[in-house]
Write a protein that holds these residues in place. Structure first.
Motif: not given
Ligand code: ADP
Ligand code: MG
Length: 618
Positions: A450-451, A611, A607-609
């Motif tokens: 996701s990132g 988005d 976590t850093w998506s």
């Protein structure tokens, strides 16, 4: 309307007042010891049962009391030590409020026996909850004995509030230390449940410190002496290399009274500046003598705080005399030299990792570099062998070029270009296929589906070690490396008690204790993967953690031990990790039962998506 205000009966008023004076058995110990000192005793015995919950008794050879005084001593505001308010400003005694005995008698069973030297017979009085049960003429030696039994018998809430015997005994020992150190010219014996804990003869100050804290203390002491018009200082500070993780060896005595003073403590710390590491505390045993007129002790009911008229001057004198002593004893110059070197270093990211001068142990230990860790039988080992599926599922682009990963990150995360550049220097050896990189020597960054995944290296490693220790302790399986030369460590009796209590659990982490005796502890084996130089730090950290932990219902020594050791041994922030090490850490973390939290319940990664990232670009 009828009047509603009533005067409280004396025994109720006393109970309320007692709350201020007597918090725990140690408060009783303090008050009784101080009374004996005020009575000019030369020999004092302290007898404790069940950490003071059953009995606190103090026997002295002081001046004793007459029949009337014996009876009056239990009245509130009954004191022989001051007559009027002016006397408050020239106190030479410990007590002056006349509250202690009244308060203690309100909440315990008290037996007093006392006799003045010049009299044939003495007096015995029994009081329970402020009520005199008996008063008799008694055959008793000169001096005074006060036995306080069943503390808080009539206030169950307070009694239930008392901590474990270990904790209460530690408070008592602390008070005993304070009084014993302030009065080396008085002999003291201290028994707990029939066993002798201390037997201190009349001696000089240095001998007293050594007697209380163990023979090895002697060589660590640096004398401090100064005499000015406003302040006399006499005492010792510990050499910087023996500074401790705990504040257990910090003592100020003002006119022979133990006091706490964050301000003066700061002055000492300032004198040690640059000589000891963050998180360490210098030892000191300092007697300050000032004109009683220039202090006000009256501001705190238990009288450990004090107000000085001219704090600033005291601060300056204290700091400079300690600095002078450290310099004279050839401690400061050597270290200052190395300290200087640090200042000359040009501003450069790489060197921002503080190098600590002087003879200290290597805190930057990296267990991953240790062969033992890779070959098995180590703490982290059990995790690496486990499946790593759980986290690999998170990954995408295992082959992605590390540069494409780094570039945008570098730009967003760093304010200074110069710094960004130099941090990448460390990673030049990194192969293009690598999927992780280290940011600011602190975070491990990787991509996920996701990132982006950012792991706090220190917290993550704490989690890994913590679960490892817990497992070893629980299944009682230890891997120990035997030492060719056993390590001998010096601890105070309190500290030895703590270690003794945790001995079994410590052994299941791999420690092997050859002996725990009055001199200290001897360690013949240590956990695999733990460097010898770390051992004292681990144990000191452990003791400090236990001392700072307020044990509650959920308190588990095993858990604390695992947490504390994990904290001591985890790779630190600021430590450069090679790529294999980074990956090893990520693997091990996600093989943990609870990978997302550190042992102290803080996030191990975020976590850093994509988005989120996209939003940033808008
Ligand atoms: P304070 O110490 O503030 O005067 P306390 O309640 O502790 O108040 O004691 C009351 C009085 O009892 C003291 O002033 C002292 O005269 C007498 N006293 C208490 N303990 C002793 C002792 N061990 N020996 C002789 N006198 C004592
Ligand atoms: Mg008193």
């Amino acid at each position: 309307m009828a009047d509603i205000i009533q005067l409280l009966p004396d025994h109720v008023a006393n109970q309320i007042a007692a709350g201020e004076v007597v918090q725990r058995p140690a408060s009783v110990v303090k008050e009784l010891l101080e009374n004996s000192i005020d009575a000019n005793a030369t020999d004092i015995k302290l007898i404790i049962k069940d950490a003071g919950k059953t009995l606190v008794q103090v026997i002295d050879d002081g001046k004793g009391m007459s029949v009337t005084d014996a009876r009056l001593s239990f009245e509130r505001h009954a004191t022989s030590k001051i007559r009027n308010a002016e006397d408050l400003f020239q106190l030479n005694t410990k007590g002056f409020r006349g509250e202690a005995l009244a308060s203690i008698a309100a909440i315990a069973h008290v037996e007093l026996k006392t006799k003045k030297e010049e009299e044939e017979l003495g007096t015995a009085i029994e009081i329970e909850g402020s009520k005199v049960v008996s008063q008799e003429v008694s055959v008793t030696p000169s001096g005074t004995s006060v036995a306080v039994k069943n503390l808080f018998f009539n206030i169950p809430a307070r009694r239930n509030f008392l901590k474990s015997d270990t904790v209460e005994l530690r408070h008592i020992t602390d008070e005993f230390h304070r009084v014993a150190l302030a009065h080396p010219n008085i002999s003291f014996t201290f028994y707990h449940n029939g066993g002798e804990l201390f037997n201190l003869p009349q001696e000089n100050y240095r001998q007293r410190i050594v007697h209380v804290f163990g023979s090895k203390t002697n060589e660590r002491l640096v004398p401090v002496e100064e005499s000015t018009e406003v302040l006399k200082i006499k005492g010792f500070v510990g050499k910087p290399e023996f500074s401790k993780k705990t504040k257990s060896e910090q003592f100020f005595f003002v006119n022979n009274r133990f006091i706490k003073s964050p301000y003066l403590n700061h002055a000492v710390k300032a004198a040690f500046e640059g000589l000891i590491k963050d998180g360490y505390h210098p030892s000191y045993f300092l007697n300050l003598t000032v004109d009683p007129k220039t202090i006000d002790i009256n501001i705190h009911p238990t009288k450990t705080e004090i107000k000085f008229d001219d704090e600033h001057t005291l601060y300056a004198i204290l700091r400079s005399s300690i600095k002078h002593s450290l310099g004279q004893f050839n401690i400061a110059p050597v270290l200052d030299f190395e300290h200087q070197e640090q200042l000359n270093t040009p501003y450069n990211y790489k060197d921002k990792v503080v190098k600590v001068p002087q003879v200290q142990v290597d805190r930057g230990f990296n267990p991953f570099k240790d062969e033992n860790f890779k070959k098995g039988s180590s703490f982290t080992d059990s995790f690496t062998r486990k499946s790593t599926e759980s986290w690999e599922g998170l990954y995408v682009g295992l082959e992605s070029d590390s540069n494409t990963l780094k570039q945008p990150f570098g730009e967003t995360a760093f304010e200074s270009d110069a710094q960004t550049k130099s941090i990448f220097e460390n990673d030049q050896s990194v192969e293009a296929r690598n999927t992780t990189f280290q940011l600011q020597h602190k975070y491990i960054v990787s991509t996920i589906k996701s990132g982006m995944l950012i792991i706090d290296q220190n917290r993550a490693h704490q989690r890994i070690l913590y679960e490892g220790f817990l497992k070893h302790i629980t299944i009682k399986e230890a891997t120990s490396q035997q030492l060719l030369f056993p390590i001998e460590l010096n601890f105070t009796s309190n500290e030895r008690n703590i270690i003794s209590q945790l001995k079994n659990d410590l052994e299941f982490t791999g420690f092997d204790f050859k002996d725990i005796n009055e001199e200290g502890i001897i360690i013949s084996g240590i956990p695999v993967g733990v460097p010898e130089s770390e051992v004292s730090i681990i144990l000191e950290q452990l003791i400090s953690d236990i001392e700072n932990e307020v044990p509650d219902a959920n308190f588990s020594p095993t858990d604390l031990l695992a947490k504390s050791m994990a904290k001591s041994l985890a790779i630190k922030n600021g430590q450069t990790l090679g790529n294999t090490e980074q990956e090893h850490l990520v693997n091990s973390l996600f093989a943990c039962k609870e990978p997302n939290l550190s042992p102290t319940n803080r996030p191990t990664f975020i976590t850093w998506s994509v988005d989120d990232i996209e939003k940033k670009f808008k």
